[in-house]
Design an enzyme around this catalytic site. Structure first.
Site, PDB file in Angstrom:
ATOM      1  N   LYS A   1     -22.878   3.663  -7.743  1.00  0.00           N
ATOM      2  CA  LYS A   1     -23.944   4.462  -8.357  1.00  0.00           C
ATOM      3  C   LYS A   1     -24.639   3.684  -9.465  1.00  0.00           C
ATOM      4  CE  LYS A   1     -20.529   6.662 -11.183  1.00  0.00           C
ATOM      5  NZ  LYS A   1     -19.568   5.639 -10.704  1.00  0.00           N
TER       6      LYS A   1
ATOM      7  N   LYS B   1     -15.513  -4.157 -15.057  1.00  0.00           N
ATOM      8  CA  LYS B   1     -16.315  -2.948 -15.273  1.00  0.00           C
ATOM      9  C   LYS B   1     -17.302  -3.161 -16.416  1.00  0.00           C
ATOM     10  CE  LYS B   1     -16.870   1.570 -14.262  1.00  0.00           C
ATOM     11  NZ  LYS B   1     -16.001   2.646 -13.869  1.00  0.00           N
TER      12      LYS B   1
ATOM     13  N   LYS C   1     -22.418  -4.443  -3.617  1.00  0.00           N
ATOM     14  CA  LYS C   1     -21.391  -3.416  -3.483  1.00  0.00           C
ATOM     15  C   LYS C   1     -21.980  -2.019  -3.726  1.00  0.00           C
ATOM     16  CE  LYS C   1     -17.579  -1.679  -6.224  1.00  0.00           C
ATOM     17  NZ  LYS C   1     -17.016  -1.707  -7.568  1.00  0.00           N
TER      18      LYS C   1
END
Ligand code: TRP
Ligand code: SF4
Length: 328
Positions: free
Chosen positions: A199, A114, A196
């Protein structure tokens, strides 16, 4: 026989897109009859990325709830609630944070992933490192048996089980159960640019998009990069569109496209138009229900309020047990 309990959550860090739908939401809808379901909006978790714009969370929370209901989550069967309305999540998170060794969190693979994915926000916070600890509190407060999540969440569930074992060991009481992941859904869906769907990449098709916007996005999708000219044969297996045909178009249409693409019998523009039509058939009912639900925001608030009440009761009971085990 009592139904087994399911719990899962989604962050309101943006509007829900097709990746969220096929990766999780669709599956949640199908679990409602067989299980006692609790689904919650993880608004505190979304602060890990939105701490500079927390004012956006309220609107996203509302829209997530709307998409849940439009997709078929039924308040008659399922408890839907909001994490931050149940302060016990924060309380248990704090208690667990005292017994969780930091290296368990540092070696969590999604922590590093992340951090690489999110580029515009500083993700070095203490809270983000503790993300799986808060997630553990979310789950074990409700003594959930199963947690339906995507594959990417399996490391978090593993940490949750380790934390449960540690708590029960230290305080010599089986207050909490080890939760099991229930992996399902489409592993990953690509966005219009072939990466992928996310947002953060600005490549997503949202459940709240209008027909015109969906059309624009579909028509701009990246196809088989080797298919430069209309006469070049293509390969659906490397094309970004084909996975969506698999989700929305009939078996017969998929086969036809597969054949025609490989023989250059069909152009990508035609293929995109067909995809758009198939997608509209699938998405239109959601769009219509969405419009109806958005028109009654008070009903949405009420459903969440009801859910908060029910969840809060269970959370308070569990906290009592935890405190008594710890003799606090
Ligand atoms: N981490 C999950 C996600 O990003 C969201 C989440 C927060 C969650 N708490 C949870 C999922 C508890 C399942 C159970 O998708
Ligand atoms: Fe992709 Fe369809 Fe073009 Fe083939 S014809 S490359 S499947 S968009």
């Amino acid at each position: 026989m009592a139904k087994k309990r399911i719990l899962s959550g989604m962050q309101p860090s943006g509007l829900l897109h097709l990746g969220n739908y096929f990766g999780a939401l669709k599956n949640w809808v199908s679990l409602q009859d067989e299980y006692e379901c609790f689904f919650f909006i993880a608004d505190w978790h979304s602060l890990s990325t939105l701490y500079e714009d927390p004012h956006r969370i309220k609107e996203f929370t509302f829209n997530v709830a709307v998409d849940w209901m439009a997709a078929g989550l039924d308040p008659e069967k399922t408890t839907m609630f909001v994490q931050s309305r149940i302060p016990e999540h924060a309380e248990l998170h704090l208690i667990l944070s005292m017994i969780v060794p930091v290296p368990w969190l540092e070696r969590n693979p999604t922590y590093k992933e992340k951090q690489d994915e999110v580029k515009n926000v500083d993700m070095s916070s203490y809270g983000f490192l503790g993300y799986p600890v808060l997630q553990t509190a979310d789950i074990i407060l409700y003594k959930a048996n199963f947690v339906p999540v995507g594959v990417d969440q399996e490391p978090h569930l593993e940490i949750s089980r380790e934390i449960v074992r540690r708590f029960n060991n230290i305080y010599k009481k089986k207050v909490f159960f080890e939760p099991q992941a229930k992996i399902s859904g489409t592993p990953k869906l690509n966005g219009v640019d072939g990466r992928k769907m996310s947002k953060s990449y600005n490549n997503a098709i949202y459940l709240s998009d209008t027909e015109e916007v969906v059309k624009k996005k579909v028509m701009s999708m990246l196809t088989d990069p080797a298919r430069q000219r209309r006469n070049d044969p293509g390969d659906p297996e490397v094309c970004n569109l084909f996975p969506l045909h698999k989700l929305y178009s009939s078996e017969a249409m998929q086969q036809q496209i597969d054949t025609d693409c490989r023989s250059a019998g069909i152009g990508c523009m035609d293929c995109k138009k067909m995809l758009y039509e198939s997608m509209m058939e699938g998405m239109r009912p959601h769009m219509e229900r969405r419009r109806e639900i958005v028109a009654k925001p008070k009903d949405v608030e009420e459903i969440l309020e009801e859910g908060n009440k029910k969840a809060g009761q269970i959370a308070r009971e569990t906290m009592k047990e935890a405190q008594s085990a710890m003799r606090l």
